[in-house]
Enzyme design. Structure first.
Site, PDB file in Angstrom:
ATOM      1  N   ASN A   1     -35.189 -58.618  69.655  1.00 40.09           N
ATOM      2  CA  ASN A   1     -35.893 -57.722  68.739  1.00 40.09           C
ATOM      3  C   ASN A   1     -34.926 -56.970  67.841  1.00 40.09           C
ATOM      4  OD1 ASN A   1     -38.352 -58.467  69.808  1.00 40.09           O
ATOM      5  ND2 ASN A   1     -38.629 -56.614  71.017  1.00 40.09           N
TER       6      ASN A   1
ATOM      7  N   ARG B   1     -48.177 -69.642  62.001  1.00 39.17           N
ATOM      8  CA  ARG B   1     -47.118 -70.062  62.921  1.00 39.17           C
ATOM      9  C   ARG B   1     -47.741 -71.040  63.903  1.00 39.17           C
ATOM     10  NH1 ARG B   1     -42.985 -66.351  62.028  1.00 39.17           N
ATOM     11  NH2 ARG B   1     -43.631 -64.219  61.559  1.00 39.17           N
TER      12      ARG B   1
ATOM     13  N   ARG C   1     -42.053 -65.655  58.359  1.00 41.17           N
ATOM     14  CA  ARG C   1     -40.622 -65.394  58.562  1.00 41.17           C
ATOM     15  C   ARG C   1     -40.070 -66.080  59.808  1.00 41.17           C
ATOM     16  NH1 ARG C   1     -40.019 -59.647  58.031  1.00 41.17           N
ATOM     17  NH2 ARG C   1     -39.696 -60.022  55.827  1.00 41.17           N
TER      18      ARG C   1
ATOM     19  N   HIS D   1     -52.371 -65.001  56.009  1.00 38.86           N
ATOM     20  CA  HIS D   1     -52.192 -64.623  57.403  1.00 38.86           C
ATOM     21  C   HIS D   1     -53.490 -64.762  58.199  1.00 38.86           C
ATOM     22  CE1 HIS D   1     -51.122 -61.591  60.668  1.00 38.86           C
ATOM     23  NE2 HIS D   1     -50.064 -62.365  60.652  1.00 38.86           N
TER      24      HIS D   1
ATOM     25  N   TYR E   1     -49.188 -63.921  74.562  1.00 35.70           N
ATOM     26  CA  TYR E   1     -49.786 -62.929  73.670  1.00 35.70           C
ATOM     27  C   TYR E   1     -51.257 -62.758  74.041  1.00 35.70           C
ATOM     28  CZ  TYR E   1     -45.888 -63.258  70.274  1.00 35.70           C
ATOM     29  OH  TYR E   1     -44.667 -63.225  69.655  1.00 35.70           O
TER      30      TYR E   1
ATOM     31  N   ARG F   1     -49.483 -51.015  69.536  1.00 35.94           N
ATOM     32  CA  ARG F   1     -48.369 -51.516  70.344  1.00 35.94           C
ATOM     33  C   ARG F   1     -47.014 -51.112  69.782  1.00 35.94           C
ATOM     34  NH1 ARG F   1     -47.750 -57.193  69.317  1.00 35.94           N
ATOM     35  NH2 ARG F   1     -45.946 -56.614  68.081  1.00 35.94           N
TER      36      ARG F   1
ATOM     37  N   HIS G   1     -51.568 -58.238  71.332  1.00 34.71           N
ATOM     38  CA  HIS G   1     -51.520 -58.740  69.961  1.00 34.71           C
ATOM     39  C   HIS G   1     -52.874 -58.731  69.257  1.00 34.71           C
ATOM     40  CE1 HIS G   1     -50.753 -61.902  66.782  1.00 34.71           C
ATOM     41  NE2 HIS G   1     -49.654 -61.179  66.683  1.00 34.71           N
TER      42      HIS G   1
END
Length: 715
Positions: free
Chosen positions: A60, A380, A410, A440, A473, A569, A597
């Site tokens: 991270n 993704r 990304r 997205h 997730y 979160r 998530h």
């Protein structure tokens, strides 16, 4: 489509200065990573799981430095003085961030030393400079000569040899050597193909880091030299990708940008604490580290590399294995998803329920002779995508298949380019969406020919079509054959593929068209109800909250008497519990076995919450400027009674009731771990041990799912 901050000129007690109203985005994210790091010290977790959290915290921080810190460095270099929401200039933010990073780096090393000792006690040893027994030494020497040394290329650093390029996240060694009275510096860049840790065969686990192994046998690379000094170093570079709006060929532009990323300016140079001064000076000069942060570490460089050791086959040091359930509702229809969805809407709660349901939805569509068209968004998809394979099969079976592949995801740009190429070769119509907006939204739609005519089946998700992250997730997958949903989903795809702005949407809200305004209106309605003396409350669950307009709307709702419970979160710029500003707002964060998530938004709408009249929505969007104004996202109302109960009275309520993995945000920006008290409740454990409401099927009685109750004052 933004909003001006709301002011309260008539009440001098309400803070109006930015630093009193908002937390800094970057510092708030670092606080999130501090909570992740705290789990590495949580002795309630198995030892290798604690090591996993330590590794995640390192990964991270690396991404934060490569993206967020590099962005601020660039602003400072260009003389940009635009202030953050909390009123800090880029230079002021950098100073605060670097001070906090120093604390986090030191804490990581302290935890690593603690865990390393505990791992040794448990029979997992990590050797550095320590002696190893004769058998292990002989194996390591042989392994070095046969598997490592042939891949290494030592390079002298002198005027006759150009300084080699050190890739982003590159790890290397410098050696200052002496022979015949002359000194020289040699560099060895460690190939990325080599594992970070080498395990010596045997029942007891013995690991040695690749840099320690090379250092241990460096005399075999440089025979006849005296070793004067040296050390290990690691480089992090600017990894952000900026695409100009006038880009003519998006695919070619991204391929070029990915190459530039690998050569971005150095943002951070990490070196051993006892790094040889001569070698360090040379490294600083050649890497042009004028704007870079130099981190000297008395410990391990690249903490994220410890993830390799987590793979050790020691189930006694890990969480108990967990196999996600396949919904009974679908099994009762002999696995026919279209029949199950046609009967009634269904929602799947990942990772407690299997992602195979989502894959099967596309697979069945690919092989069903009655399916005529499939449209799918891919943000993704991972490097082993069964969804992509199903889309390829569908195209090969003659169906009309459209895939919206987002190149701007990304660190997944290269993988997505690969999938796009594979899909196009199979005959799929691949669309890359907008140049300046990311797509997205998580949407899949299947058009099927049936007796009554064409019927559209839709899947809306809060997470990506990614088989790996779906195991860790927490996300929601909503399946419906509601004709209104199908019509709106078609408009959403037309927006991305043909730039046809969706008008007269029946149920969905879509950003950047009307999602922000829809949530504003829902918040405003709660204020009206509060002022009329009706029940007024807002429950929201998201990953990040960093939009000033949305925060100010929530402040206004708090001042109007609306009770607001937020589960955020990560980043949260809203400051809760400030007298006169946010008295009625509570913010909590859950950090546990799974990564929270899902995005859920609930509004009391004049009735007690939770209840059947509560308005409930799931979304792909967090409440950030980018999600609301610069991305294509979807907000989906949940109207089916059973699904509504699961999302509100099971998923959202359990998150609010959790007191074993929860942290509460304080008015000063710190987080305090919630005390479990005499009634401990872990929402992850609850979902692992109880079937879902909408997916349980007729075979399970309602009593099989323990009903959660809201204890006023408990949340």
């Amino acid at each position: 489509m933004g909003s001006q901050p709301i002011t309260q000129d008539n009440d001098p007690d309400i803070p109006l200065e930015p630093q009193a109203r908002y937390f800094n985005r970057e510092l708030s994210w670092l606080e999130f990573n501090d909570r992740v790091l705290s789990e590495a010290s949580n002795d309630a977790y198995p030892l290798l799981e604690r090591l996993r959290f330590l590794s995640i915290s390192g990964s991270n921080l690396d991404e934060f430095i490569m993206i967020r810190v590099s962005g601020l460095v660039g602003q400072v270099q260009r003389g940009i003085e635009k202030v953050s929401n909390d009123g800090r200039t880029p230079r002021e933010q950098l100073a605060a961030i670097l001070a906090r990073l120093e604390q986090l780096n030191a804490r990581q090393q302290d935890i690593w030393r603690e865990l390393r000792a505990l791992l040794g006690d448990a029979g997992i040893h990590i050797a550095a400079e320590e002696r190893v027994n004769a058998g292990a030494y002989a194996w390591l020497r042989e392994h070095f000569h046969t598997e490592i040394m042939p891949l290494l290329t030592p390079q002298a650093l002198d005027p006759a040899h150009p300084f080699p390029f050190v890739a982003n996240e590159g790890l290397g060694l410098l050696f200052t050597l002496r022979r015949n009275g002359e000194e020289l510096v040699e560099m060895i860049l460690i190939p990325s193909a080599l594992p970070r840790f080498i395990r010596v065969p045997g029942e007891d686990a013995l690991y040695i880091s690749i840099e320690s192994l090379i250092t241990r046998f460096a005399g075999h690379i440089f025979p006849g030299f005296e070793f004067v000094g040296g050390g290990t170093f690691r480089v992090l570079r600017d990894s952000d990708i900026e695409i100009q709006e006038e880009a003519e060929d998006l695919v070619r532009t991204f391929r070029s940008a990915i190459q530039r990323r690998r050569r971005g300016q150095v943002i951070q140079l990490e070196i051993d604490g006892d790094f040889d001064p001569t070698a360090e000076a040379l490294l600083r000069e050649k890497l042009d580290t004028g704007s870079a942060t130099i981190v000297k570490t008395e410990g391990m460089l690249g903490i994220e590399g410890l993830g390799v050791i987590v793979g050790e086959d020691r189930p006694d040091l890990k969480f108990d294995s967990y196999s996600p359930r396949y919904p009974e509702r679908v099994l009762e229809h002999d696995g026919d998803l279209f029949a199950a969805i046609r009967e009634k809407d269904i929602i799947i709660h990942h990772p407690y329920e299997s992602f195979d349901v989502v894959v099967d939805f596309v697979r069945q569509a690919a092989s069903d002779p009655d399916v005529v068209a499939i449209k799918q968004s891919l943000y993704r998809a991972g490097n082993q995508s069964e969804v992509v394979d199903a889309l390829v099969e569908a195209a090969e079976n003659g169906k009309s298949v459209t895939a919206v592949v987002e190149l701007k995801a990304r660190f997944d740009e290269e993988q997505n380019l690969y999938w796009a190429n594979k899909l196009e070769r199979a005959g799929v119509q691949v669309i890359y969406g907008f140049v300046d907006w990311k797509t997205h939204a998580k949407v899949s739609m299947v058009v099927r020919r049936e007796e009554e005519g064409f019927r559209t089946y839709c899947h809306f998700g809060t997470g990506n079509y990614h088989p790996i992250t779906a195991k860790i997730y927490t996300d929601l997958s909503y399946f419906t054959a509601d004709p209104r949903m199908g019509r709106d989903a078609a408009k959403l795809f037309n927006f991305v593929t043909g730039y046809v702005e969706p008008r007269d949407l029946e149920v969905l809200a879509v950003s950047p068209v009307n999602l922000r305004e829809t949530i504003y209106a829902l918040i405003d309605n709660e204020m009206v109800n509060a002022q009329a003396g009706k029940p007024a409350a807002i429950w929201m669950k998201m990953n990040q909250l960093a939009d000033v307009g949305m925060i100010d709307r929530l402040y206004a709702a708090s001042q109007a008497g609306v009770e607001i419970q937020l589960i955020v979160r990560g980043i949260c710029e809203l400051r809760p519990g400030v007298p006169g500003l946010s008295d009625n707002i509570r913010v909590k964060s859950i950090i546990g076995r799974f990564l929270e998530h899902s995005r859920i938004y609930a509004f009391a709408d004049g009735h007690p919450i939770p209840g059947k009249f509560t308005k409930v929505f799931i979304a792909s969007a967090d409440l950030m400027v980018r999600n609301l104004d610069r991305r294509v996202e979807q907000l989906v109302p949940i109207e089916n009674a059973t699904v509504h109960d699961q999302v509100l009275q099971q998923v959202l309520l359990a998150n609010l009731l959790d007191n074993e993995q929860s942290w509460e945000l304080q008015p000063d920006g710190s987080y305090a771990r919630v005390a479990a008290g005499d009634k401990p409740f872990n929402c992850h454990r609850y979902f692992m041990t109880n079937p879902s409401l909408s997916g349980r099927g007729g075979a399970l009685e309602a009593g099989a799912v323990p009903k959660l109750a809201l204890r006023r004052g408990a949340i």
